[in-house]
Design an enzyme around this catalytic site. Structure first.
Site, PDB file in Angstrom:
ATOM      1  N   TYR A 434       3.070  -9.855   4.200  1.00 41.25           N
ATOM      2  CA  TYR A 434       4.132 -10.052   3.494  1.00 41.25           C
ATOM      3  C   TYR A 434       4.138  -9.368   2.028  1.00 41.25           C
ATOM      4  O   TYR A 434       3.295  -8.528   1.938  1.00 41.25           O
ATOM      5  CB  TYR A 434       4.250 -11.609   3.155  1.00 41.25           C
ATOM      6  N   GLU A 435       5.010  -9.486   1.377  1.00 39.69           N
ATOM      7  CA  GLU A 435       5.294  -8.777   0.090  1.00 39.69           C
ATOM      8  C   GLU A 435       5.432  -7.278   0.508  1.00 39.69           C
ATOM      9  O   GLU A 435       4.816  -6.494  -0.163  1.00 39.69           O
ATOM     10  CB  GLU A 435       4.035  -9.032  -0.785  1.00 39.69           C
ATOM     11  N   GLY A 436       6.189  -6.770   1.605  1.00 44.70           N
ATOM     12  CA  GLY A 436       6.197  -5.433   2.177  1.00 44.70           C
ATOM     13  C   GLY A 436       4.965  -5.197   3.017  1.00 44.70           C
ATOM     14  O   GLY A 436       3.950  -5.205   2.652  1.00 44.70           O
ATOM     15  N   GLN A 441       4.296  -0.006   2.709  1.00 44.23           N
ATOM     16  CA  GLN A 441       3.550   0.231   1.332  1.00 44.23           C
ATOM     17  C   GLN A 441       3.309   1.832   1.512  1.00 44.23           C
ATOM     18  O   GLN A 441       3.302   2.623   0.717  1.00 44.23           O
ATOM     19  CB  GLN A 441       2.384  -0.435   1.207  1.00 44.23           C
TER      20      GLN A 441
END
Ligand SMILES: Cc1cc2nc3c(=O)[nH]c(=O)nc-3n(C[C@H](O)[C@H](O)[C@H](O)COP(=O)(O)OP(=O)(O)OC[C@H]3O[C@@H](n4cnc5c(N)ncnc54)[C@H](O)[C@@H]3O)c2cc1C
Length: 591
Positions: A434-436, A441
């Protein structure tokens, strides 16, 4: 039952010996003397080990349950959340105008580590609220700030971030949730969001959802996305609660880990929403808080590895198996403890040297965020933007790897739920996604961040390493074990950057090497942190510090990282130099 003790000495070492926080010319840092930070970290550690950690297994076993639209958190969560609120732990770095304590972000980060290590799923309720607070704080109108922030700072109301939809996670331009103007400044929000952490629960009076949606008639794709505040209960002008809004939890997901956190499908049915910032500028508003949120996820990665490591050390000291090949260490017992064996040592040193380096890297990132925000320092802002995908992806990849390595120390017992090691592995896994997701990234790092401001920030990073090496070259104690390996690794990283530049005409070359580059950069950052920490420890020893065992252990741990981990940059460079041809050789049908 797993153990957890906050590593307060290590946290203090990073704050004071490495970052020298109280000497920095940043507003609020002058108050961060050793006594103050020591007291805060000590107390945070106590709350973590006495209140949150005992609930970690409870949360894992019970999970969250939904009945008639109401989501119940595991036994004890409500009371612990109240304790966190009463202790002011949710408000540390928030603006005093809204009830916060106004402490630097680096102090918030130092207190967060024990909470996350002790109970990651529980801490997410507060973490998401903090992210939503930061977004409204940065982009909301004064009226929105007055209305929502005081209750969010105190966590009487919690917050969520609603990006993901069934058909889009990474590619948010495909978003379907729509917003239709009511003509009075508010909008009707309709659509479905999935995987929303802390989307519904029983620990707060209200939940403030931040929702990305497309205003009808706006630009296509990602350029048409706007950000809205959608409260679960409508909020009156005096902040009292009104009618229930048109948002409801459809179901909670069954998942691999972080069972104590409710991951919700959220259905928006003409729910009333209020625009944050400008129309169609929703992604910009979201990105403001990305550096913080991604640093928080990176912290989750190493914080889980820290907890798992502590348990692996205890087990390795107690479990008797085999004999030390250089002579029995427990001659009166049937066997020696596992910790005598070099392969167990290797495993524990890998974990220890990663976690301590990762802590330094994360706190340094938090310090850069403070410098960027409080001093309006554009160079610090550029540097943390460059580092953010590395902090997020490298620390969560390695955090998971070392949580698994800690499980390995237990042999078969690590696989059995009773020992608690599987929870660390399962909980740590989500931070890579999650969060990319971490692959994305790496793309962000290579595709965007390296070239940011004409490559100025990556050049500044290389210059920082070069200057550090030059300034300390005369220091024999540092040179061979720390500076020379750092120089070699930094050269590898520069060579990889050069390869990307020279082969830019074929984008698959860079895209096939981006993951290796992200790992390489992570290693170089931890190498830099270790060289600096070794220097700091040596200086403290020279100055006659009493805790020689702690400082010598620090230096020896750093030596291990430089000798056994940092050379990974050569392998990553070799892979990058082969380009994208072997990666892309097969037709999709041949997989
Ligand atoms: C437990 C949990 C909690 C979550 N909490 C939240 C939350 O609070 N709020 C929220 O909005 N979302 C949340 N999410 C969603 C999460 O952020 C997404 O799952 C994640 O961003 C990936 O999106 P996706 O699942 O749609 O995968 P996809 O976007 O379909 O990606 C699948 C894979 O393909 C890769 N990929 C995608 N595009 C590319 C590309 N162009 N090049 C190379 N590789 C690519 C990705 O790296 C990934 O490995 C949560 C998810 C889970 C499981």
């Amino acid at each position: 039952m797993p153990i957890y003790n906050a590593p307060t000495k290590d946290i203090q070492f990073v704050l004071h010996d490495l970052l020298k926080v109280s000497e920095q010319d940043i507003a609020g840092f002058e108050d961060l003397d050793r006594d103050f930070t020591g007291a805060v970290v000590e107390e945070a550690g106590k709350v973590a080990s006495e209140v949150l950690h005992p609930l970690n297994v409870v949360g894992d076993k019970e999970g969250c349950e939904m009945e008639n639209g109401v989501v119940r958190t595991p036994t004890g969560f409500k009371e612990a959340f109240q304790q966190m609120k009463d202790g002011g732990w949710t408000a540390m770095d928030c603006d005093p105008e809204y009830g916060g304590q106004g402490l630097p972000y680096v102090m918030h980060t130092a207190a967060q580590e024990p909470f996350v290590s002790a109970n990651m799923a529980f801490n997410m309720y507060q973490g998401l609220t903090h992210g939503a607070y930061s977004t409204i704080y940065a982009h909301g109108s004064d009226a929105q700030k007055q209305k929502y922030l005081p209750k969010m700072v105190s966590c009487e109301w919690t917050g969520t971030m609603n990006l993901t939809e069934p058909h889009c996670g990474t590619d948010l331009g495909l978003m379907r949730t729509k917003a239709v103007s009511n003509g009075d400044g508010s909008y009707k929000i309709s659509g479905q969001k999935i995987f929303i952490s802390a989307g519904e629960h029983d620990m707060a009076d209200n939940i403030i959802h931040l929702v990305l949606a497309k205003i009808q008639g706006g630009p296509e794709g990602i350029k048409g996305v706007s950000l809205f505040i959608v409260p679960k209960f409508m909020v009156n002008d005096d902040s009292s609660l009104g009618a229930r809004n048109g948002v409801a939890c459809g179901k909670i997901e069954e998942k691999m880990g972080i069972h104590g956190n409710a991951t919700c499908v959220m259905n928006y049915d003409e729910a009333t929403g209020y625009l944050i910032g400008e129309e169609h500028k929703g992604m910009r508003a979201m990105f403001t808080m990305m550096n913080e949120a991604r640093l928080g996820v990176g912290l989750q990665g190493y914080a889980q590895a820290e907890s798992a490591y502590q348990n692996a050390v205890a087990y390795a000291n107690n479990r008797l198996q085999g004999r030390d090949v250089t002579g029995a260490k427990n001659p009166d017992g049937p066997a020696d403890p596992l910790i005598v064996h070099p392969d167990i040592r290797r495993n524990l040193m890998d974990q220890k040297s990663f976690v301590e380096g990762a802590r330094a890297f994360t706190f340094w990132g938090a310090y850069l965020i403070d410098r960027a925000h409080k001093n309006h320092d554009a160079d610090a802002d550029g540097l943390i933007s460059l580092m953010t995908p590395v902090i997020k992806a490298f620390l969560t990849d390695k955090g998971f790897e070392y949580a698994t390595a800690a499980q390995q120390v237990y042999g078969g017992h690590g696989y059995i739920e009773e020992w608690g090691m599987s929870q660390y592995v399962r909980d740590a896994r989500i931070a890579m996604i999650y969060e990319g997701a971490n692959g994305v990234q790496a793309l962000d790092l290579v595709g965007r961040k390296l070239a940011l401001d004409g490559g100025k920030h990556v050049m500044a990073f290389f210059e920082m390493i070069k200057t550090f090496i030059k300034e300390n070259e005369g220091n024999e104690a540092l040179k061979k074990d720390f500076l020379d390996p750092l120089k070699a690794a930094s050269k590898d990283l520069q060579a990889a950057g050069m390869y990307f530049m020279q082969n830019a005409t074929k984008p698959n070359n860079a895209l096939s090497g981006s993951y290796d580059f992200m790992h390489m950069m992570g290693h170089v950052c931890l190498g830099l942190m270790w060289a600096r920490m070794a220097k700091a420890a040596m200086e403290a020893l020279d100055a006659g510090a009493s805790d020689t065992e702690f400082l010598e252990t620090k230096i020896a741990t750093g030596r291990y990282y430089m000798a056994r981990q940092l050379p990974a940059t050569a392998m990553h460079l070799a892979r990058i130099n082969t380009g994208g041809d072997t990666v892309m050789a097969l037709e999709a049908a041949n997989f």
